[in-house]
Design an enzyme around this catalytic site. Structure first.
Site, mmCIF file in Angstrom:
data_model
loop_
_atom_site.group_PDB
_atom_site.id
_atom_site.type_symbol
_atom_site.label_atom_id
_atom_site.label_comp_id
_atom_site.label_asym_id
_atom_site.label_seq_id
_atom_site.Cartn_x
_atom_site.Cartn_y
_atom_site.Cartn_z
ATOM 1 N N THR A 127 -3.495 7.294 -21.919
ATOM 2 C CA THR A 127 -3.285 5.924 -21.474
ATOM 3 C C THR A 127 -1.805 5.619 -21.700
ATOM 4 O O THR A 127 -1.122 6.323 -22.441
ATOM 5 C CB THR A 127 -4.102 4.922 -22.308
ATOM 6 O OG1 THR A 127 -3.720 5.067 -23.677
ATOM 7 C CG2 THR A 127 -5.596 5.155 -22.178
ATOM 8 N N ASP B 183 -6.511 14.839 -24.564
ATOM 9 C CA ASP B 183 -6.469 13.420 -24.200
ATOM 10 C C ASP B 183 -5.727 12.687 -25.312
ATOM 11 O O ASP B 183 -6.265 12.472 -26.401
ATOM 12 C CB ASP B 183 -7.906 12.908 -24.038
ATOM 13 C CG ASP B 183 -7.964 11.426 -23.686
ATOM 14 O OD1 ASP B 183 -6.938 10.729 -23.853
ATOM 15 O OD2 ASP B 183 -9.046 10.964 -23.266
ATOM 16 N N LYS C 273 -1.526 2.104 -25.277
ATOM 17 C CA LYS C 273 -1.887 2.081 -26.699
ATOM 18 C C LYS C 273 -0.609 2.278 -27.524
ATOM 19 O O LYS C 273 0.259 1.411 -27.466
ATOM 20 C CB LYS C 273 -2.994 3.091 -26.967
ATOM 21 C CG LYS C 273 -4.273 2.740 -26.166
ATOM 22 C CD LYS C 273 -5.433 3.668 -26.391
ATOM 23 C CE LYS C 273 -6.609 3.299 -25.489
ATOM 24 N NZ LYS C 273 -7.727 4.243 -25.606
ATOM 25 N N GLU D 87 -0.388 4.595 -0.577
ATOM 26 C CA GLU D 87 -1.244 5.794 -0.705
ATOM 27 C C GLU D 87 -0.418 7.043 -0.431
ATOM 28 O O GLU D 87 0.390 7.071 0.507
ATOM 29 C CB GLU D 87 -2.410 5.706 0.284
ATOM 30 C CG GLU D 87 -3.503 4.760 -0.180
ATOM 31 C CD GLU D 87 -4.672 4.708 0.793
ATOM 32 O OE1 GLU D 87 -4.572 5.251 1.904
ATOM 33 O OE2 GLU D 87 -5.698 4.099 0.415
ATOM 34 N N ARG E 121 -1.115 -1.459 -19.027
ATOM 35 C CA ARG E 121 -2.432 -0.834 -19.052
ATOM 36 C C ARG E 121 -2.530 0.178 -17.915
ATOM 37 O O ARG E 121 -2.396 -0.191 -16.744
ATOM 38 C CB ARG E 121 -3.469 -1.952 -18.875
ATOM 39 C CG ARG E 121 -4.895 -1.587 -19.069
ATOM 40 C CD ARG E 121 -5.709 -2.846 -19.352
ATOM 41 N NE ARG E 121 -5.382 -3.336 -20.671
ATOM 42 C CZ ARG E 121 -5.921 -2.864 -21.798
ATOM 43 N NH1 ARG E 121 -6.859 -1.947 -21.766
ATOM 44 N NH2 ARG E 121 -5.542 -3.331 -22.958
ATOM 45 N N TYR F 53 0.860 -1.191 0.000
ATOM 46 C CA TYR F 53 0.000 0.000 0.000
ATOM 47 C C TYR F 53 0.888 1.230 0.000
ATOM 48 O O TYR F 53 1.720 1.387 0.892
ATOM 49 C CB TYR F 53 -0.917 0.031 1.231
ATOM 50 C CG TYR F 53 -2.344 -0.207 0.827
ATOM 51 C CD1 TYR F 53 -2.999 0.731 0.030
ATOM 52 C CD2 TYR F 53 -3.021 -1.362 1.170
ATOM 53 C CE1 TYR F 53 -4.293 0.510 -0.410
ATOM 54 C CE2 TYR F 53 -4.312 -1.593 0.737
ATOM 55 C CZ TYR F 53 -4.946 -0.649 -0.059
ATOM 56 O OH TYR F 53 -6.217 -0.874 -0.488
HETATM 57 C C1 PLP Z 1 -8.754 4.515 -24.774
HETATM 58 C C2 PLP Z 1 -9.142 5.892 -24.453
HETATM 59 C C3 PLP Z 1 -9.371 6.301 -23.121
HETATM 60 C C4 PLP Z 1 -9.588 5.357 -21.963
HETATM 61 O O1 PLP Z 1 -8.701 4.469 -21.624
HETATM 62 P P1 PLP Z 1 -9.025 3.283 -20.595
HETATM 63 O O2 PLP Z 1 -7.671 2.938 -20.122
HETATM 64 O O3 PLP Z 1 -9.715 2.237 -21.384
HETATM 65 O O4 PLP Z 1 -9.886 3.818 -19.513
HETATM 66 C C5 PLP Z 1 -9.571 7.643 -22.873
HETATM 67 N N1 PLP Z 1 -9.586 8.526 -23.873
HETATM 68 C C6 PLP Z 1 -9.419 8.176 -25.153
HETATM 69 C C7 PLP Z 1 -9.460 9.232 -26.221
HETATM 70 C C8 PLP Z 1 -9.214 6.844 -25.491
HETATM 71 O O5 PLP Z 1 -9.093 6.489 -26.769
#
Ligand code: PLP
Length: 425
Positions: free
Chosen positions: A234, A208, A237, A62, A243, A60
């Site tokens: 993220t 984002d 990707k 935090e 992840r 933990y």
């Molecule tokens: C994939 C994605 C997310 C979310 O990612 P998770 O890890 O699945 O929660 C947020 N914003 C955009 C634009 C995405 O393509």
């Protein structure tokens, strides 16, 4: 091969829990013998994978490095600090929070840091390529904020900055979000910032980068800095890490708010094994090979796009600048749906996702489109030549209306191509 990769851990699991062990090895076989064209997926390195499966999970932690609520965090501080330093270097910014459990969680904290419940947020809806965490009604974003949708130009299928500016003047949003899940073109962050600055009092620009983070980190796509006030992404990707999520900024006051809204605002204990793996992933991202990889992702996407056009498919917006393309199936065959294509292609060992195209007349569970991306195939070492082969395979399956014999033939060709480009050496 799998045993080498798993460092004996699979053997241990096989004795300890054969049921789960079988499922995991089946999944490894599935990944190694199929073509992964889902734009949001990738294959991590064995080093990233192993970092996730370590004793860092037992703690933990935090709080933040140097300010924890639990004792015994010496090495957790070290690894989180390393992850933060590497993330900042990678994106050329001053502050990084590496604790969000996912991209959506990063967005929860970002919204909480920059907005009050009930504030107006402008975003691209999911049906036009946005993400559900940017304002879908059933999501937290659509529940707690007033969402104003902006849209793509129906003719060009690209962002329409005049229309976005007009909406911003009309609705005076607290925040505008850019960055998408199914948009194949470059994002002009400076144009968004100009629109934000014209809102009385100034709107916050949130970028984002979930899909394009790898491309941004290597300069293959322009950076949101210095235009965006807050940047989320993220890590799994195009960044090809574990992840997870990440939040970046250049402003100390904003950074303080972000830290508070991640913990204790929206999360409890951080996933320290994932943070360790993020550090490993960011380390890989900083190497010159990763830039070569990201350039190849884009070159492969262009090659795949051009080959598909030759086979008679229409691409939304006419092509791609990044790692993904949205294929409108109706030009090739008006009766072809995304749902059918996804199912037929899976039987042939080609993994894709159906995706609505802008103004899709079909419902989200059917759709008229496919979203195809090249990050995972590029990880296998495939280049432009193989993209031509992949386009042929896609068209053989879809052109035959999923004929079982054709799908079985393509399945064998897919196995051959996968064997030529092994995932794990
Ligand atoms: C994939 C994605 C997310 C979310 O990612 P998770 O890890 O699945 O929660 C947020 N914003 C955009 C634009 C995405 O393509």
């Amino acid at each position: 091969m799998l045993d080498d990769l798993s460092n004996g851990l699979l053997e241990l699991l096989e004795q300890h829990d054969p049921e789960v062990s079988r499922i995991l090895t089946d999944e490894a076989t599935r990944q190694s013998t199929t073509l992964e064209l889902i734009a949001s997926e990738n294959h991590v390195s064995p080093a990233v994978m192993h970092a996730m499966g370590t004793w860092m999970t037992n703690k933990y932690a935090e709080g933040y490095p140097g300010k924890r609520y639990y004792g015994g965090c010496e090495f957790h501080d070290q690894v989180e600090e390393l992850a933060r330093q590497r993330a900042k270097k990678l994106f050329g910014c001053k502050f990084a929070n590496v604790q969000p459990h996912s991209g959506a969680n990063a967005n929860v904290a970002a919204f909480m840091a920059m907005c009050e419940p009930g504030d107006t947020i402008m975003s691209l809806p999911i049906k036009s390529g946005g993400h559900l965490s940017h304002g879908l009604k059933v999501n937290f974003s659509g529940t707690f904020y007033k969402i104003v949708d902006y849209d793509l130009d129906p003719k060009t299928e690209r962002l329409d900055f005049d229309a976005i500016a007009k909406l911003a003047r009309q609705h005076k949003p607290k925040m505008i979000i850019c960055g998408y899940s199914a948009y194949p073109r470059v994002i002009d962050f400076a144009a968004f910032r100009t629109i934000c600055d014209e809102v009385p009092g100034g709107a916050v620009l949130m970028a984002d980068l979930a899909h394009i983070a790898g491309l941004v980190a290597t300069g293959v796509h322009p950076s949101p800095f210095p235009h965006a006030h807050i940047v989320t992404t993220t890590t799994h990707k195009t960044l090809r890490g574990p992840r997870g999520g990440l939040i970046l900024s250049n402003d100390e006051e904003i950074a303080k708010k972000i830290d508070r809204k991640v913990f204790p605002g929206s999360q409890g204990g951080p996933l320290m094994h994932i943070i360790a793996a993020k550090a490993v992933g960011f380390g890989e991202n900083l190497r010159p090979e990763f830039k070569t990889y990201c350039k190849q992702i884009v070159a492969n996407a262009k090659a795949l796009a051009e080959a598909l056009v030759k086979h008679g498919y229409r691409l939304c917006s006419g092509g791609t600048d990044n790692h993904l393309m949205l294929v409108d199936l109706r030009q090739r065959d008006p009766n072809l749906t995304g749902a059918d294509a996804e199912k037929w292609l899976e039987s042939a060992g080609i993994i894709v996702n159906k995706n609505g195209i802008p103004n899709d007349p079909r419902p989200p569970m059917v759709t008229s489109g496919l979203r195809l991306g090249t990050p995972a195939l590029t990880t296998r070492g495939m280049k432009e030549k193989e993209m031509g082969l992949v386009a042929q395979m896609l068209d053989r399956v879809m052109g035959s209306n999923g004929d079982a014999k054709v799908c079985a033939e393509v399945r064998e060709d897919v196995r051959g191509l996968c064997a030529d480009f092994p995932l794990w050496h």
